[in-house]
Design an enzyme around this catalytic site. Structure first.
Site, PDB file in Angstrom:
ATOM      1  NE  ARG A  62      -8.347  -5.993   6.598  1.00 36.47           N
ATOM      2  CZ  ARG A  62      -7.490  -4.971   6.628  1.00 36.47           C
ATOM      3  NH1 ARG A  62      -7.941  -3.739   6.635  1.00 36.47           N
ATOM      4  NH2 ARG A  62      -6.193  -5.179   6.665  1.00 36.47           N
ATOM      5  CG  ASP A 105      -5.422  -0.441  -0.474  1.00 33.98           C
ATOM      6  OD1 ASP A 105      -6.288  -0.764  -1.323  1.00 33.98           O
ATOM      7  OD2 ASP A 105      -5.581  -0.621   0.745  1.00 33.98           O
ATOM      8  CG  ASP A 143      -1.736  -1.212   1.413  1.00 30.09           C
ATOM      9  OD1 ASP A 143      -1.256  -2.312   1.110  1.00 30.09           O
ATOM     10  OD2 ASP A 143      -2.883  -1.080   1.880  1.00 30.09           O
ATOM     11  CG  HIS A 183      -3.314   3.807   1.742  1.00 30.23           C
ATOM     12  ND1 HIS A 183      -4.615   3.829   1.287  1.00 30.23           N
ATOM     13  CD2 HIS A 183      -3.157   2.600   2.347  1.00 30.23           C
ATOM     14  CE1 HIS A 183      -5.216   2.707   1.625  1.00 30.23           C
ATOM     15  NE2 HIS A 183      -4.355   1.930   2.252  1.00 30.23           N
ATOM     16  CG  ASN A 201      -9.176  -2.634   0.705  1.00 33.03           C
ATOM     17  OD1 ASN A 201      -7.951  -2.627   0.622  1.00 33.03           O
ATOM     18  ND2 ASN A 201      -9.816  -2.077   1.719  1.00 33.03           N
ATOM     19  CG  HIS A 202      -8.628   1.980   0.184  1.00 31.83           C
ATOM     20  ND1 HIS A 202      -9.336   3.040   0.708  1.00 31.83           N
ATOM     21  CD2 HIS A 202      -8.376   1.160   1.228  1.00 31.83           C
ATOM     22  CE1 HIS A 202      -9.492   2.874   2.009  1.00 31.83           C
ATOM     23  NE2 HIS A 202      -8.912   1.737   2.354  1.00 31.83           N
ATOM     24  CG  ASP A 251      -9.399   6.096  -0.941  1.00 31.90           C
ATOM     25  OD1 ASP A 251      -9.755   7.178  -1.439  1.00 31.90           O
ATOM     26  OD2 ASP A 251     -10.024   5.032  -1.109  1.00 31.90           O
ATOM     27  NE  ARG A 252      -7.198   4.615   5.991  1.00 31.99           N
ATOM     28  CZ  ARG A 252      -8.049   4.887   6.969  1.00 31.99           C
ATOM     29  NH1 ARG A 252      -8.026   6.090   7.513  1.00 31.99           N
ATOM     30  NH2 ARG A 252      -8.905   3.994   7.406  1.00 31.99           N
ATOM     31  CG  HIS A 261      -5.761  -5.760   3.103  1.00 33.47           C
ATOM     32  ND1 HIS A 261      -6.525  -4.675   2.748  1.00 33.47           N
ATOM     33  CD2 HIS A 261      -6.630  -6.652   3.670  1.00 33.47           C
ATOM     34  CE1 HIS A 261      -7.780  -4.890   3.081  1.00 33.47           C
ATOM     35  NE2 HIS A 261      -7.872  -6.073   3.651  1.00 33.47           N
ATOM     36  CG  HIS A 267      -4.759  -5.216  -1.629  1.00 32.84           C
ATOM     37  ND1 HIS A 267      -3.743  -4.309  -1.434  1.00 32.84           N
ATOM     38  CD2 HIS A 267      -5.714  -4.891  -0.711  1.00 32.84           C
ATOM     39  CE1 HIS A 267      -4.067  -3.467  -0.470  1.00 32.84           C
ATOM     40  NE2 HIS A 267      -5.264  -3.798  -0.015  1.00 32.84           N
TER      41      HIS A 267
END
Length: 490
Positions: free
Chosen positions: A392, A261, A232, A234, A293-294, A264-265, A419, A342
């Site tokens: 999760r 990923d 990730d 991010h 997943n993002h 995001d964030r 992840h 991922h």
């Protein structure tokens, strides 16, 4: 009351002791030592399981560590003990929102507002949630059926003129080159944008490549090359640049696989994904991208990428990213021996690589809440044998025996996945057969973790490198996130 209906008798001495343990847990939470706080709240619950606030306090720790399924379970336990305990509904609403379960979240926010009508913050969140639910219902009513035209049909590059005062890099002859890419990276480091025409050209080129790619891609490392697997990122663009400075820019002999990923964030997600897409266009056979997943619509609505693209360019560009994310491959196999995904493995035992190859990701578009595609993007390893419910709330947790059986069934040696934040950037578990690599150091500017990458040679020698975060401009994480995304920053 205990869940079986029997009363649990707790002495005054135990009540006092549990409260002391809870106070210690609160201090750990305030210090952002979330896992230690979780353990300490568990101690308090062991001594006195009748206090709903112990569960909601642990629930917020789980939210902070992205264990949203566990957060929901704790919130529900608090509600079971005291159906009028408002914070239980509030915690469950936040955790469901983090999982993009907007209708469930709205139901709980309405209960919170009913019990606490003077709580302006709760009312604002309820109204925001209502807005998201209405918007999703509208979008589902008008799009995403087989006859809906692609957003590409609305994009006309010829009408996008390059203004005379544009002083950035230019794509010549409709093809990217190394000079453009290096100039683009410098421009991004200087917090400037490239022209929208060139951004659209990069995304369109990668979309076309991805539409032609299988769901599982086989990678062969040339004898004079290596491949680097990164987890990730991010939206941490300046840390991505640090990776390239440490490990070298991508090239035919310095291959890369970024394992989902990208966005995001972090608030430089657009710069990250345009950089990765540009390298994919430049080196299509030596640079690889997997879906995380993002790279999904619901996550992008909450965690910032949609807002960032709209702020920096346009809604049309976000829709093109969405279509392109839908086409990203789901898995890679390196040298026929290392599977890279991922999230992780599956809720059933008989899955083969051919099953992954046959996933019609283009038709599915979004991963949903179950099935192979969902589990590839969301699952996590656990130390215990067998399988367990996901911490999760999506996917599954799988033990070392599950990993061993899957690898043996498919004639593989190892699983690499991402992840999850790891303190040292990576973790090797499941008897050396499952590796987690995470490449966003000091995640969300608060966690303090290292980042990591894995260099792999043609003979499958693996070299792990770790690195610290580097400074970045004064733009906070989640800058472009929805109200809920801002609450869910680590």
């Amino acid at each position: 009351m205990a869940s079986n209906g029997a009363t649990v008798h707790v002495s005054e001495e135990d009540r006092a002791r549990a409260d002391q343990i809870k106070d210690a847990a609160n201090k750990l939470y305030a210090a952002k030592s979330y896992q230690e706080a979780i353990d300490k709240y568990a101690e308090a619950i062991q001594v006195n399981p009748q206090v709903p606030s112990y569960y909601t306090n642990r629930s917020i720790c789980y939210i902070k560590t992205e264990a949203f399924g566990y957060a929901i379970a704790d919130a529900e336990k608090a509600i079971e003990i005291d159906p009028n305990f408002v914070k239980g509904y509030y915690r469950r609403a936040i955790a469901n929102m983090a999982l993009c379960k907007f209708k469930e979240s709205l139901r709980d926010f309405r209960i919170v507002v009913k019990y606490a009508p003077s709580d302006k913050d709760a009312k604002a969140k309820m109204l925001e949630c209502e807005k998201i639910v209405r918007r999703i219902a509208f979008e589902q009513a008008i799009e995403h059926n087989d006859t809906t035209p692609s957003i590409v049909e609305s994009i006309n590059l010829d009408l996008m003129t390059i203004e005379d005062n544009y002083d950035g890099p230019r794509i010549k002859d409709n093809h990217i080159d190394e000079a453009f890419l290096k100039d683009m990276l410098q421009r991004f480091e200087d917090q400037k944008k490239i022209h929208k025409k060139y951004a659209f050209m990069i995304i369109l080129a990668v979309r076309e490549m991805m539409l032609e790619a299988p769901s599982l891609i086989d990678i062969t490392i040339p004898s004079d090359a290596r491949i680097t697997v990164c987890g990730d990122v991010h939206g941490q663009f300046y840390d991505l640049m640090h990776i390239f400075k440490l490990n070298g820019l991508p090239s035919p002999t310095n291959m890369y696989l970024f394992n989902g990923d990208f966005v995001d964030r972090g608030s430089f997600s657009l710069e990250v994904v345009l950089t990765l897409f540009a390298f994919k266009w430049l080196y299509p056979n030596y640079f690889f991208l997997a879906r995380g997943n993002h790279e999904t619509d619901n996550m992008n609505k909450v965690y910032g990428f949609e807002g960032e693209v709209k702020a920096k360019y346009s809604e049309m560009m976000f829709k093109l990213f969405s279509e392109t994310f839908n086409a990203l491959p789901l898995a890679h196999v390196i040298q026929e021996k290392i599977l890279v995904v991922h999230g992780g493995l599956f809720s059933k035992d008989d899955v083969t690589l051919d099953d992954i190859r046959q996933i019609d990701r283009i038709k599915l578009r979004q991963p949903g809440s179950d099935g192979l595609m969902c589990e590839l993007l969301w699952s996590d390893p656990q130390p215990e044998p067998g399988r367990g419910p996901s911490k999760r709330g999506v996917g599954v947790q799988f033990g070392p025996d599950v990993t061993k059986a899957f690898l043996e069934r498919n004639n593989l040696d190892m699983l690499i996945r991402s992840h999850e934040v790891k303190e040292n950037g990576y973790v090797i578990e499941h008897d050396g057969k499952c590796v987690t690599v995470f490449s966003a150091p000091n995640y969300c500017d608060t966690v303090g973790n290292m980042g990591a990458l894995i260099n792999i040679t043609p003979d499958l020698h693996m070299d792990y490198k770790t690195f610290e975060a580097v400074p970045h401009p004064n733009v906070r994480p989640m800058q472009y996130a929805s109200q809920f995304g801002g609450m869910l920053g680590i």
